[in-house]
Design a protein around this motif. Structure first.
Motif, short mmCIF file in Angstrom:
data_model
loop_
_atom_site.label_atom_id
_atom_site.label_comp_id
_atom_site.label_asym_id
_atom_site.label_seq_id
_atom_site.Cartn_x
_atom_site.Cartn_y
_atom_site.Cartn_z
N LEU A 56 0.79 -1.30 -0.12
CA LEU A 56 0.08 -0.14 0.08
C LEU A 56 0.72 1.29 0.16
N LEU A 57 1.87 1.17 0.80
CA LEU A 57 2.84 2.41 0.85
C LEU A 57 3.89 2.52 -0.22
N GLY A 58 3.85 1.62 -1.16
CA GLY A 58 4.86 1.56 -2.28
C GLY A 58 6.48 1.51 -1.79
N LEU A 59 6.59 0.60 -0.93
CA LEU A 59 7.98 0.26 -0.58
C LEU A 59 8.72 -0.72 -1.31
N GLU A 60 8.10 -1.31 -2.50
CA GLU A 60 8.82 -2.45 -2.89
C GLU A 60 10.37 -2.05 -3.29
N ASP A 61 10.62 -0.96 -3.99
CA ASP A 61 11.75 -0.53 -4.51
C ASP A 61 12.94 -0.37 -3.69
N VAL A 62 12.53 -0.12 -2.36
CA VAL A 62 13.41 0.34 -1.31
C VAL A 62 13.69 -0.72 -0.23
N LEU A 63 12.49 -1.53 -0.10
CA LEU A 63 12.63 -2.87 0.79
C LEU A 63 12.27 -4.01 0.23
N SER A 64 13.26 -4.83 0.13
CA SER A 64 12.99 -6.10 -0.76
C SER A 64 12.48 -7.12 0.10
N MET A 65 11.82 -8.09 -0.38
CA MET A 65 11.10 -9.15 0.22
C MET A 65 11.46 -10.54 -0.05
N GLY A 66 11.77 -11.38 0.99
CA GLY A 66 11.86 -12.70 0.88
C GLY A 66 10.78 -13.53 1.29
N ILE A 67 10.33 -14.60 0.76
CA ILE A 67 9.06 -15.33 0.79
C ILE A 67 9.55 -16.74 1.21
N CYS A 68 9.14 -17.23 2.37
CA CYS A 68 9.29 -18.47 3.00
C CYS A 68 8.35 -19.59 2.35
N GLY A 69 8.56 -20.58 2.56
CA GLY A 69 7.25 -21.59 2.02
C GLY A 69 6.40 -21.59 3.14
N PRO A 70 5.17 -22.45 2.86
CA PRO A 70 4.07 -22.47 3.53
C PRO A 70 3.99 -23.22 5.10
N THR A 71 5.17 -24.08 5.11
CA THR A 71 5.24 -25.10 6.24
C THR A 71 6.61 -24.75 6.99
N HIS A 72 6.70 -25.20 8.07
CA HIS A 72 7.95 -25.19 8.85
C HIS A 72 8.15 -26.44 9.80
N ASP A 73 9.22 -26.65 10.41
CA ASP A 73 9.52 -27.42 11.33
C ASP A 73 9.73 -26.85 12.68
N GLU A 74 10.38 -27.67 13.66
CA GLU A 74 10.41 -26.98 15.11
C GLU A 74 11.52 -26.05 14.97
N ARG A 75 12.49 -26.04 13.88
CA ARG A 75 13.75 -25.10 13.99
C ARG A 75 13.27 -23.95 13.16
N SER A 76 12.59 -23.96 12.28
CA SER A 76 12.46 -22.41 11.32
C SER A 76 11.56 -22.63 10.30
N TRP A 77 11.41 -21.34 9.57
CA TRP A 77 10.63 -21.33 8.41
C TRP A 77 11.92 -21.49 7.43
N THR A 78 11.56 -22.03 6.16
CA THR A 78 12.72 -22.20 5.17
C THR A 78 12.21 -21.74 3.94
N PHE A 79 13.32 -21.38 2.96
CA PHE A 79 13.14 -20.62 1.59
C PHE A 79 12.91 -21.78 0.77
N ASP A 80 12.18 -22.49 0.96
CA ASP A 80 12.06 -23.91 -0.09
C ASP A 80 11.21 -23.42 -1.36
N LEU A 81 11.01 -22.12 -1.51
CA LEU A 81 10.40 -21.80 -2.85
C LEU A 81 11.28 -21.16 -3.67
N ASP A 82 12.50 -20.93 -3.04
CA ASP A 82 13.46 -20.39 -4.07
C ASP A 82 14.32 -21.44 -4.50
#
Length: 335
Positions: A56-82
């Motif tokens: 909404l604020l239009g911050l895409e060009d100044v603040l990058s975004m990393g997207i984790c997959g939808p599931t995780h284990d007891e340790r962490s969210w993971t970047f399995d989409l990349d």
């Protein structure tokens, strides 16, 4: 990993890294274009808030975004989409790595959304409630032309009051019902949740948005729970007095927001269902993900325009999401 509290009432651990990214850099992290990466998961309602506000604020060009997959284990969210299962900017497989890089003995939840300093690879903050407020107030210099005022000064007291009630009884209320370990705790959580939803219905029957006549931080926070209600909370968390589609005012309000740029186009129903039904094995041990509900209703007329209001105030809608940040085809509402 167990989520249900066998002793009864679920209590959320709200110990977050309180460091802030500010215009004056008083915590050692000044606002700088290209320095930080917002790590999210589309499945998570708390992260979905940050995705919406950034858009909404239009911050895409100044603040990058990393997207984790939808599931995780007891340790962490993971970047399995990349590709290769690694975030292409941070070079890590698990969000946990960014937490441990800053706090080696970190013993709290590895949560999204999280702001990570790209220059050091260290997490800066995971304080989701403060994070979106700071995107509105501290990153103002980099807002797009026409960005809305999501946290206007003259409405802050009222927004804060609504946010507190919505968080306690609705955002967290669905989890209190879903993770209750006794009948008594569940019954209490259920009653509190629907009592608050009824109050919100009464409020929204006569006004288009929660506070004032434009979209504010309060609407963002309520929307992400409503968007997940029928897909996850009604069945999985046993919040089954009524579906969202059976609460006329809230259903129309949710559709109004969903059809507003920045809301529905950031909502991934496939990730939402995969997260709740696969991760919470103590609630759903089979891991079977439901096929429903039918999503076509999200695009039907809501008729909320008759209440007046201006979604973006004196501002304008955000442009379409960047191709790399679009919700995958088939994951959103069917046109």
């Amino acid at each position: 990993m167990a989520y249900v509290n066998p002793q009864g009432e679920f209590t959320r651990d709200q110990r977050y890294i309180a460091t802030r990214i500010t215009e004056d850099g008083r915590d050692g992290y000044p606002v700088e274009p290209g320095r930080y990466r917002l790590v999210v998961a589309r499945a998570c309602p708390w992260a979905n808030r940050a995705i919406i506000v950034r858009r909404l604020l239009g911050l895409e060009d100044v603040l990058s975004m990393g997207i984790c997959g939808p599931t995780h284990d007891e340790r962490s969210w993971t970047f399995d989409l990349d590709p290769g299962g690694r975030d292409p900017v941070l070079g890590i497989e698990r969000l946990q790595e960014a937490y441990f890089k800053r706090i080696p003995d970190y013993d709290k939840g590895i949560t999204v959304p999280a702001m990570v300093d790209e220059t050091t690879g260290q997490v800066v903050t995971n304080d989701f409630a403060q994070m979106t407020i700071d995107l509105s107030l501290e990153w103002t210099r980099y807002h797009r032309e026409g960005a809305p005022q999501l946290y206007p000064e003259e409405l802050r007291d009222e927004i804060d009051k609504i946010n507190k009630a919505v968080f306690t009884e609705v955002n967290n209320g669905v989890y209190r019902a879903g993770f209750a370990g006794t009948q008594e705790a569940y019954d209490k959580a259920y009653d509190r949740l629907f009592a608050q939803l009824d109050q919100l219905s009464e409020r929204l029957a006569g006004q288009r948005y929660l506070v004032g006549d434009t979209i504010t931080e309060a609407d963002v926070r309520l929307f992400t729970t409503l968007a997940r209600f029928d897909a996850a909370y009604h069945g999985h968390f046993k919040c089954n007095r009524s579906k969202l589609t059976e609460m006329p005012v809230l259903w129309a309000y949710a559709r109004d927001l969903f059809q507003t740029p920045g809301f529905g186009d950031t909502t991934d129903f496939v990730h939402i269902k995969q997260h709740y039904y696969i991760v919470h094995k103590d609630i759903n041990p089979t891991g079977i993900v439901p096929k429903g509900p039918d999503l076509q209703g999200w695009l039907t007329p809501h008729d909320r325009e008759k209440l007046g209001g201006r979604p973006f105030g004196d501002g304008t809608p955000p442009p379409p999401p960047k191709p790399a940040e679009r919700v995958p085809a088939g994951h959103g509402a069917v046109a």
